[in-house]
Design a protein around this motif. Structure first.
Motif, short mmCIF file in Angstrom:
data_model
loop_
_atom_site.label_atom_id
_atom_site.label_comp_id
_atom_site.label_asym_id
_atom_site.label_seq_id
_atom_site.Cartn_x
_atom_site.Cartn_y
_atom_site.Cartn_z
N GLY A 171 0.81 -1.21 0.00
CA GLY A 171 0.00 0.00 0.00
C GLY A 171 0.85 1.26 0.00
N LYS A 172 0.20 2.38 -0.26
CA LYS A 172 0.91 3.66 -0.43
C LYS A 172 0.30 4.75 0.43
CE LYS A 172 2.01 4.90 -4.66
NZ LYS A 172 1.92 5.46 -6.04
N LEU A 173 1.19 5.56 1.05
CA LEU A 173 0.82 6.74 1.82
C LEU A 173 1.40 7.97 1.14
CD1 LEU A 173 0.04 8.37 4.45
CD2 LEU A 173 2.19 7.54 5.44
N VAL A 174 0.55 8.97 0.91
CA VAL A 174 1.01 10.25 0.37
C VAL A 174 0.77 11.32 1.43
CG1 VAL A 174 0.62 12.03 -1.39
CG2 VAL A 174 0.66 9.62 -2.05
N VAL A 175 1.85 11.99 1.85
CA VAL A 175 1.75 12.95 2.95
C VAL A 175 2.76 14.07 2.77
CG1 VAL A 175 3.27 11.43 4.33
CG2 VAL A 175 1.94 13.22 5.48
N PRO A 176 2.34 15.34 2.93
CA PRO A 176 3.30 16.45 2.91
C PRO A 176 4.00 16.55 4.27
CG PRO A 176 1.03 17.28 2.93
CD PRO A 176 0.95 15.81 3.01
N VAL A 177 5.34 16.55 4.26
CA VAL A 177 6.11 16.51 5.51
C VAL A 177 7.10 17.66 5.55
CG1 VAL A 177 7.71 15.16 6.93
CG2 VAL A 177 5.89 13.99 5.66
N ASP A 184 7.68 18.78 1.91
CA ASP A 184 7.97 17.93 0.76
C ASP A 184 6.85 16.91 0.63
OD1 ASP A 184 10.56 18.93 -0.04
OD2 ASP A 184 11.35 18.03 1.80
N MET A 185 6.36 16.72 -0.59
CA MET A 185 5.33 15.72 -0.81
C MET A 185 5.99 14.34 -0.83
SD MET A 185 2.07 15.57 -1.11
CE MET A 185 1.56 17.15 -1.79
N CYS A 186 5.67 13.52 0.16
CA CYS A 186 6.32 12.23 0.33
C CYS A 186 5.39 11.10 -0.09
CB CYS A 186 6.74 12.03 1.78
SG CYS A 186 7.99 13.22 2.33
N GLU A 187 5.95 10.18 -0.83
CA GLU A 187 5.26 8.96 -1.27
C GLU A 187 5.93 7.79 -0.55
OE1 GLU A 187 4.73 6.32 -5.38
OE2 GLU A 187 6.05 8.06 -5.31
N ILE A 188 5.17 7.10 0.28
CA ILE A 188 5.72 6.02 1.10
C ILE A 188 4.99 4.72 0.75
CG2 ILE A 188 5.99 5.16 3.45
CD1 ILE A 188 5.79 8.47 3.95
N VAL A 189 5.75 3.71 0.38
CA VAL A 189 5.18 2.40 0.03
C VAL A 189 5.61 1.39 1.10
CG1 VAL A 189 5.12 0.53 -1.66
CG2 VAL A 189 5.15 2.92 -2.43
N LYS A 197 9.52 2.21 1.74
CA LYS A 197 10.35 2.98 0.81
C LYS A 197 9.72 4.35 0.62
CE LYS A 197 12.47 -0.71 -1.94
NZ LYS A 197 12.61 -1.29 -3.31
N MET A 198 10.55 5.41 0.59
CA MET A 198 10.02 6.76 0.47
C MET A 198 10.66 7.50 -0.69
SD MET A 198 9.64 9.80 3.32
CE MET A 198 11.34 10.36 3.37
N LYS A 199 9.83 8.26 -1.42
CA LYS A 199 10.31 9.19 -2.45
C LYS A 199 9.72 10.56 -2.15
CE LYS A 199 10.44 5.80 -6.25
NZ LYS A 199 9.86 5.48 -7.59
N LYS A 200 10.46 11.60 -2.52
CA LYS A 200 9.96 12.97 -2.35
C LYS A 200 9.63 13.56 -3.72
CE LYS A 200 12.39 13.89 1.98
NZ LYS A 200 13.34 14.77 2.71
N HIS A 201 8.55 14.34 -3.76
CA HIS A 201 8.03 14.85 -5.04
C HIS A 201 7.76 16.34 -4.97
CE1 HIS A 201 7.37 10.80 -6.79
NE2 HIS A 201 7.12 10.46 -5.53
N GLY A 202 8.74 17.14 -4.60
CA GLY A 202 8.61 18.58 -4.70
C GLY A 202 7.98 19.23 -3.48
N GLY A 203 8.05 20.56 -3.44
CA GLY A 203 7.62 21.33 -2.29
C GLY A 203 6.21 21.88 -2.40
N PHE A 204 5.51 21.92 -1.27
CA PHE A 204 4.14 22.43 -1.18
C PHE A 204 3.99 23.17 0.14
CE2 PHE A 204 3.85 19.15 -4.29
CZ PHE A 204 2.82 19.52 -5.15
#
Length: 216
Positions: A171-177, A184-189, A197-204
């Motif tokens: 499953g996946k969690l999307v959370v701004p941290v 940073d918009m974080c994508e955590i699987v 596993k975590m990836k960052k996808h730009g600033g918000f």
């Protein structure tokens, strides 16, 4: 009866075209944003701005997110029909409506009693029926876990550990941290029982994700 005009539909179509230019390409996300009547989620004073790509106040110190942000988070979440999704931060209910429009089974939690009381009655009145809860978003909804996906619509200082553990494996969690001023918009699987596993996808910039509940 939904207050919907051809002008509203035209403005939504224009909004969707603008989101495409900005990089929102998922057809299901664009279709959902094109179908949800955003003007109904806003105070009457802002109704003429409903289809501008901007955030606006909704009361209780909260905002209805910018459509681009809704599109970006939803696209990153990779929503599939029938998935069980937890949304943390119901707010106006707009993001929940987009997820329901995409065919997800949505559970949404809000800590502000004022917003919860308004939104859990309002959403069914316009045809959207997520399961709405009043509670602390940091704690999630363990009684209904595991979830296929979790979406957090407020900025957290860290990834809430209880939410991570409510994901199913895969499953996946999307959370701004981050801080109150930048996240940073974080994508955590979740890749295993205790592996992520975590990836960052730009600033918000989001309103802060606060602990506890607030009664009015």
């Amino acid at each position: 009866m939904i207050n919907e005009t051809s002008r509203h539909k035209g403005l939504r179509k224009r909004l969707v075209e603008g989101l495409k230019v900005k990089g929102i390409r998922n057809p299901s996300v664009l279709e959902a944003i094109g179908n949800v009547p955003r003007h109904l989620f806003m105070d009457s004073g802002f109704i003429n701005f409903a289809y501008k790509d901007q955030a606006f106040p909704i009361g209780a110190g909260q905002t209805i997110s910018q459509p681009y942000t809704v599109g970006f988070q939803t696209q990153l979440l990779d929503v599939q029909k029938g998935e069980k999704i937890l949304e943390v931060g119901t707010g106006s209910g707009y993001q929940a409506a987009v997820l329901v429009e995409m065919g997800a089974k949505v559970f949404t939690i809000e800590r502000q009693k004022e917003l919860y009381t308004k939104t859990h009655k309002f959403l069914p009145s316009i045809g959207y029926k997520p399961a709405c809860f009043f509670g602390d978003g940091y704690k999630g909804l363990p009684d209904f876990a595991p979830f296929d996906k979790i979406l957090v619509t407020a900025g957290a200082p860290l990834v809430p550990p209880e939410l991570k553990m409510q994901l199913k494996i895969g499953g996946k969690l999307v959370v701004p941290v981050g801080s109150d001023k930048h996240q940073d918009m974080c994508e955590i699987v979740r890749t295993g029982e205790n592996d992520f596993k975590m990836k960052k996808h730009g600033g918000f910039v989001f309103v802060p994700l606060l602990k506890g509940t607030v009664n009015f």
